[in-house]
Design a protein around this motif. Sequence first.
Motif, PDB file in Angstrom:
ATOM      1  N   PHE A 128       0.827  -1.200   0.000  1.00 35.42           N
ATOM      2  CA  PHE A 128       0.000   0.000   0.000  1.00 35.42           C
ATOM      3  C   PHE A 128       0.870   1.262   0.000  1.00 35.42           C
ATOM      4  N   ASP A 129       1.963   1.250   0.773  1.00 33.80           N
ATOM      5  CA  ASP A 129       2.854   2.415   0.846  1.00 33.80           C
ATOM      6  C   ASP A 129       3.485   2.732  -0.508  1.00 33.80           C
ATOM      7  N   VAL A 130       3.861   1.699  -1.269  1.00 32.44           N
ATOM      8  CA  VAL A 130       4.437   1.933  -2.602  1.00 32.44           C
ATOM      9  C   VAL A 130       3.394   2.581  -3.504  1.00 32.44           C
ATOM     10  N   VAL A 131       2.185   2.061  -3.486  1.00 34.18           N
ATOM     11  CA  VAL A 131       1.117   2.624  -4.315  1.00 34.18           C
ATOM     12  C   VAL A 131       0.858   4.080  -3.905  1.00 34.18           C
ATOM     13  N   GLU A 132       0.726   4.309  -2.606  1.00 31.33           N
ATOM     14  CA  GLU A 132       0.447   5.664  -2.126  1.00 31.33           C
ATOM     15  C   GLU A 132       1.598   6.623  -2.443  1.00 31.33           C
ATOM     16  N   ASP A 133       2.827   6.158  -2.314  1.00 38.55           N
ATOM     17  CA  ASP A 133       3.987   7.006  -2.596  1.00 38.55           C
ATOM     18  C   ASP A 133       4.000   7.476  -4.049  1.00 38.55           C
ATOM     19  N   VAL A 134       3.733   6.567  -4.969  1.00 41.92           N
ATOM     20  CA  VAL A 134       3.689   6.944  -6.387  1.00 41.92           C
ATOM     21  C   VAL A 134       2.595   7.981  -6.602  1.00 41.92           C
ATOM     22  N   LEU A 135       1.446   7.755  -6.012  1.00 39.73           N
ATOM     23  CA  LEU A 135       0.337   8.693  -6.183  1.00 39.73           C
ATOM     24  C   LEU A 135       0.649  10.056  -5.585  1.00 39.73           C
ATOM     25  N   LYS A 136       1.268  10.077  -4.409  1.00 34.58           N
ATOM     26  CA  LYS A 136       1.614  11.360  -3.772  1.00 34.58           C
ATOM     27  C   LYS A 136       2.638  12.138  -4.584  1.00 34.58           C
ATOM     28  N   ARG A 137       3.649  11.430  -5.107  1.00 35.17           N
ATOM     29  CA  ARG A 137       4.664  12.111  -5.914  1.00 35.17           C
ATOM     30  C   ARG A 137       4.078  12.641  -7.217  1.00 35.17           C
ATOM     31  N   ALA A 138       3.131  11.878  -7.785  1.00 41.56           N
ATOM     32  CA  ALA A 138       2.550  12.280  -9.060  1.00 41.56           C
ATOM     33  C   ALA A 138       1.526  13.405  -8.900  1.00 41.56           C
ATOM     34  N   ALA A 139       0.854  13.442  -7.768  1.00 39.84           N
ATOM     35  CA  ALA A 139      -0.182  14.452  -7.538  1.00 39.84           C
ATOM     36  C   ALA A 139      -0.005  15.045  -6.143  1.00 39.84           C
ATOM     37  N   PRO A 140       1.083  15.824  -5.942  1.00 44.17           N
ATOM     38  CA  PRO A 140       1.379  16.342  -4.600  1.00 44.17           C
ATOM     39  C   PRO A 140       0.318  17.291  -4.051  1.00 44.17           C
ATOM     40  N   ASN A 141      -0.491  17.873  -4.912  1.00 45.04           N
ATOM     41  CA  ASN A 141      -1.505  18.823  -4.453  1.00 45.04           C
ATOM     42  C   ASN A 141      -2.837  18.163  -4.125  1.00 45.04           C
ATOM     43  N   ALA A 142      -2.947  16.883  -4.408  1.00 49.61           N
ATOM     44  CA  ALA A 142      -4.201  16.176  -4.112  1.00 49.61           C
ATOM     45  C   ALA A 142      -4.350  16.049  -2.595  1.00 49.61           C
ATOM     46  N   PRO A 143      -5.566  16.165  -2.097  1.00 52.89           N
ATOM     47  CA  PRO A 143      -5.780  15.984  -0.654  1.00 52.89           C
ATOM     48  C   PRO A 143      -5.342  14.585  -0.215  1.00 52.89           C
ATOM     49  N   ASP A 144      -4.750  14.497   0.973  1.00 53.92           N
ATOM     50  CA  ASP A 144      -4.280  13.210   1.482  1.00 53.92           C
ATOM     51  C   ASP A 144      -5.387  12.163   1.506  1.00 53.92           C
ATOM     52  N   ALA A 145      -6.583  12.578   1.895  1.00 52.74           N
ATOM     53  CA  ALA A 145      -7.697  11.624   1.967  1.00 52.74           C
ATOM     54  C   ALA A 145      -8.009  11.056   0.583  1.00 52.74           C
ATOM     55  N   SER A 146      -7.940  11.897  -0.442  1.00 49.62           N
ATOM     56  CA  SER A 146      -8.191  11.420  -1.805  1.00 49.62           C
ATOM     57  C   SER A 146      -7.087  10.463  -2.256  1.00 49.62           C
ATOM     58  N   THR A 147      -5.858  10.826  -1.943  1.00 54.62           N
ATOM     59  CA  THR A 147      -4.728   9.978  -2.334  1.00 54.62           C
ATOM     60  C   THR A 147      -4.841   8.612  -1.667  1.00 54.62           C
ATOM     61  N   ARG A 148      -5.148   8.608  -0.393  1.00 58.20           N
ATOM     62  CA  ARG A 148      -5.274   7.331   0.330  1.00 58.20           C
ATOM     63  C   ARG A 148      -6.451   6.509  -0.195  1.00 58.20           C
ATOM     64  N   ALA A 149      -7.555   7.168  -0.495  1.00 55.28           N
ATOM     65  CA  ALA A 149      -8.724   6.449  -1.016  1.00 55.28           C
ATOM     66  C   ALA A 149      -8.409   5.822  -2.374  1.00 55.28           C
ATOM     67  N   VAL A 150      -7.723   6.556  -3.232  1.00 52.81           N
ATOM     68  CA  VAL A 150      -7.358   6.022  -4.546  1.00 52.81           C
ATOM     69  C   VAL A 150      -6.352   4.884  -4.376  1.00 52.81           C
TER      70      VAL A 150
END
Length: 196
Positions: A132-154
């Motif tokens: 899960f951390d690898v998936v979330e890390d890629v998403l956070k780096r790709a969309a740093p402005n996305a809300p954390d809750a949205s990133t975690r949900a995705v």
Amino acid sequence: MPRPSLKDQRSQEILDAYLTCVARFGLDGATQERIAEEAGVKRPLLRHYLGNKDEMIAALAEYTLEGFAASLESLRQALPDRATPTDLVDALFAENSGTDPRLMLAYQALVTVVPDRPELRQDLMDSLSAFFDVVEDVLKRAAPNAPDASTRAVAQGISAIFVSMDALSPLEPPKVWRAELKLAASLLASTLEAEL
């Protein structure tokens, strides 16, 4: 350089046979007779190489988690530093992703025995959290402005879709389902890409 131990090699072969049997028949259905037949050894050798039933289950858990760790490392290496959510989905759902569906089936079988074997819980959770951390890390780096809750949900959604793909493998679902699961993950990922 010393030769690899025959015991280590044979133990790995038996563990691989055990993994196959658990994937086919579940943990209870992976009898010593089936494991021995799959491994091409006599049943008494199972105890010699892996120990009693409790030790066999612990060895299977370790073998399964090592397989997950290797798959996770392959995923990390397959993703460029600036991977997009689409790159992540493509890597996860690639036909030749290298993920062994037996691992997910064995993982699920091990999860079902946690109430009776609570010592397995933390290692299973750690393995899932690492994915899960690898998936979330890629998403956070790709969309740093996305809300954390949205990133975690995705991240949760993509992870669940990926896990369900291998979980369904014993059913031999139509190939189009894999494409549909990938599309579902892509649609989730696109919600973050809109934040770019």
